[in-house]
Write a protein that holds these residues in place. Sequence first.
Motif, PDB file in Angstrom:
ATOM      1  N   MET A  44       0.585  -1.228   0.066  1.00  0.00           N
ATOM      2  CA  MET A  44      -0.096   0.074   0.015  1.00  0.00           C
ATOM      3  C   MET A  44       0.861   1.111  -0.254  1.00  0.00           C
ATOM      4  SD  MET A  44      -3.248   1.350   2.113  1.00  0.00           S
ATOM      5  CE  MET A  44      -1.858   1.154   3.738  1.00  0.00           C
ATOM      6  N   LYS A  45       0.717   2.119  -0.590  1.00  0.00           N
ATOM      7  CA  LYS A  45       0.695   3.346  -0.837  1.00  0.00           C
ATOM      8  C   LYS A  45       0.126   4.609  -0.338  1.00  0.00           C
ATOM      9  CE  LYS A  45       4.798   1.155  -2.318  1.00  0.00           C
ATOM     10  NZ  LYS A  45       5.938   1.500  -1.287  1.00  0.00           N
ATOM     11  N   VAL A  46       1.085   6.271  -0.233  1.00  0.00           N
ATOM     12  CA  VAL A  46      -0.099   6.977  -0.035  1.00  0.00           C
ATOM     13  C   VAL A  46      -0.798   7.790  -0.732  1.00  0.00           C
ATOM     14  CG1 VAL A  46      -0.189   9.063   0.911  1.00  0.00           C
ATOM     15  CG2 VAL A  46       0.475   7.560   2.477  1.00  0.00           C
ATOM     16  N   GLN A  47      -1.739   7.438  -1.793  1.00  0.00           N
ATOM     17  CA  GLN A  47      -2.426   8.315  -3.117  1.00  0.00           C
ATOM     18  C   GLN A  47      -2.286   9.566  -3.019  1.00  0.00           C
ATOM     19  OE1 GLN A  47      -1.897   6.134  -5.609  1.00  0.00           O
ATOM     20  NE2 GLN A  47      -1.225   4.651  -3.997  1.00  0.00           N
ATOM     21  N   GLU A  48      -3.594   9.964  -1.979  1.00  0.00           N
ATOM     22  CA  GLU A  48      -3.981  11.630  -2.229  1.00  0.00           C
ATOM     23  C   GLU A  48      -4.483  11.642  -0.467  1.00  0.00           C
ATOM     24  OE1 GLU A  48      -4.391  12.967  -4.766  1.00  0.00           O
ATOM     25  OE2 GLU A  48      -4.727  11.818  -6.088  1.00  0.00           O
ATOM     26  N   ILE A  49      -4.364  12.925  -0.283  1.00  0.00           N
ATOM     27  CA  ILE A  49      -4.695  13.993   0.832  1.00  0.00           C
ATOM     28  C   ILE A  49      -5.978  14.811   0.850  1.00  0.00           C
ATOM     29  CG2 ILE A  49      -3.393  14.820   3.240  1.00  0.00           C
ATOM     30  CD1 ILE A  49      -1.648  12.772   1.817  1.00  0.00           C
ATOM     31  N   TYR A  50      -6.525  14.051   1.582  1.00  0.00           N
ATOM     32  CA  TYR A  50      -8.138  15.301   1.755  1.00  0.00           C
ATOM     33  C   TYR A  50      -7.770  15.847   3.239  1.00  0.00           C
ATOM     34  CZ  TYR A  50      -9.230  12.047  -2.081  1.00  0.00           C
ATOM     35  OH  TYR A  50      -9.250  11.788  -3.358  1.00  0.00           O
ATOM     36  N   PHE A  51      -8.567  16.601   3.663  1.00  0.00           N
ATOM     37  CA  PHE A  51      -9.094  17.386   4.995  1.00  0.00           C
ATOM     38  C   PHE A  51     -10.464  17.388   4.964  1.00  0.00           C
ATOM     39  CE2 PHE A  51      -5.448  18.996   2.723  1.00  0.00           C
ATOM     40  CZ  PHE A  51      -3.986  18.964   4.104  1.00  0.00           C
ATOM     41  N   GLU A  52     -11.083  16.876   6.128  1.00  0.00           N
ATOM     42  CA  GLU A  52     -12.695  17.809   6.717  1.00  0.00           C
ATOM     43  C   GLU A  52     -12.405  18.176   7.934  1.00  0.00           C
ATOM     44  OE1 GLU A  52     -14.175  13.504   7.312  1.00  0.00           O
ATOM     45  OE2 GLU A  52     -14.116  13.071   5.071  1.00  0.00           O
ATOM     46  N   GLY A  53     -13.670  18.717   8.506  1.00  0.00           N
ATOM     47  CA  GLY A  53     -13.621  19.639   9.329  1.00  0.00           C
ATOM     48  C   GLY A  53     -13.388  20.910   9.127  1.00  0.00           C
ATOM     49  N   HIS A  54     -12.630  21.677   8.457  1.00  0.00           N
ATOM     50  CA  HIS A  54     -12.171  23.021   8.564  1.00  0.00           C
ATOM     51  C   HIS A  54     -13.137  24.091   8.237  1.00  0.00           C
ATOM     52  CE1 HIS A  54     -11.628  23.522   4.429  1.00  0.00           C
ATOM     53  NE2 HIS A  54     -11.194  21.665   4.456  1.00  0.00           N
ATOM     54  N   HIS A  55     -13.252  25.056   8.574  1.00  0.00           N
ATOM     55  CA  HIS A  55     -13.997  26.184   7.907  1.00  0.00           C
ATOM     56  C   HIS A  55     -12.726  27.749   8.151  1.00  0.00           C
ATOM     57  CE1 HIS A  55     -17.405  28.567   8.427  1.00  0.00           C
ATOM     58  NE2 HIS A  55     -17.084  29.675   8.770  1.00  0.00           N
ATOM     59  N   PHE A  56     -12.579  28.148   9.313  1.00  0.00           N
ATOM     60  CA  PHE A  56     -11.643  29.408   9.387  1.00  0.00           C
ATOM     61  C   PHE A  56     -10.368  28.514   8.134  1.00  0.00           C
ATOM     62  CE2 PHE A  56     -13.919  29.736  13.348  1.00  0.00           C
ATOM     63  CZ  PHE A  56     -15.251  30.678  12.908  1.00  0.00           C
ATOM     64  N   VAL A  57      -9.859  28.225   8.522  1.00  0.00           N
ATOM     65  CA  VAL A  57      -8.170  27.613   7.909  1.00  0.00           C
ATOM     66  C   VAL A  57      -8.867  27.206   6.305  1.00  0.00           C
ATOM     67  CG1 VAL A  57      -6.166  26.520   8.267  1.00  0.00           C
ATOM     68  CG2 VAL A  57      -7.725  27.100  10.092  1.00  0.00           C
ATOM     69  N   THR A  58      -8.471  27.792   4.956  1.00  0.00           N
ATOM     70  CA  THR A  58      -8.212  27.121   4.095  1.00  0.00           C
ATOM     71  C   THR A  58      -7.446  25.667   3.707  1.00  0.00           C
ATOM     72  OG1 THR A  58      -6.854  28.619   2.662  1.00  0.00           O
ATOM     73  CG2 THR A  58      -9.206  29.829   3.160  1.00  0.00           C
TER      74      THR A  58
END
Length: 250
Positions: A44-58
């Motif tokens: 297994m290799k790291v493919q994509e990076i996602y972010f959740e839960g942010h509102h004030f930080v872009t």
Amino acid sequence: MTKKESHTSTNDSKSRVNPLPWVGGALFVLGLAVVAGLYWSSKMKVQEIYFEGHHFVTEEQLREFEIPTGLHPDSLNSLEIISRFEQMPYVKRAAMDVEPSGNITIHISERQPVAMLPGEGSEMYIDRDGILLQPVPGQTVNVPLLYGFDAHPPGDTLSGRNAGAAANFLAQLREKPVSNATISEVAWTENGIVALTNDHGVKLLFGKEDFNTRLRNWEAFYAEIIKQKGIENMQSIDLRFQEQIVTREQ
């Protein structure tokens, strides 16, 4: 009377199925699954990076902290990655989740403003821990103004020996809908917390302690008295005493 004897049929004993082959087969299949899973995990290799839960930080700000892709997730220092995100003033907590596909999701828990320190071009929000937060364009939060403290760079903590008490009051104020909706300004004075109502600017004296009880008393007074008699004739309401509320009318 003749007693009947029971006999076990030879054919019945021969027809019984031996469970051992089935158990062995199940264990073999399970073993293959484990081996396949270990092999897949090792590839297994790291493919994509996602972010959740942010509102004030872009997301653009979050992506400034580069997380390498194409590596096995075990090669990443997850504690260091989380620590880097948590150094951002608005990020209270960060958590990293690795999906079976190799994608990584960073879950962001942000600090929530409870008041604003006013100032010409130097306004700062503060959160319930007293952390100073720079306002984000387009992300205005309806919070009371706080007086009696100086603004500092984002990420610093509200300073002064009474800062903790003020932050405690503001945190409890935020959790009480009626109080939060009726108070527009808060100041720390020699008498402790003094607040102003957003309607007619009536002075509310809360003192230096037991804010939870005194805010409840204000809400009860507002529901029972203010809604019936109105607030326009009130000058001040003192909530510092036990079992009594002292009012001064104009």
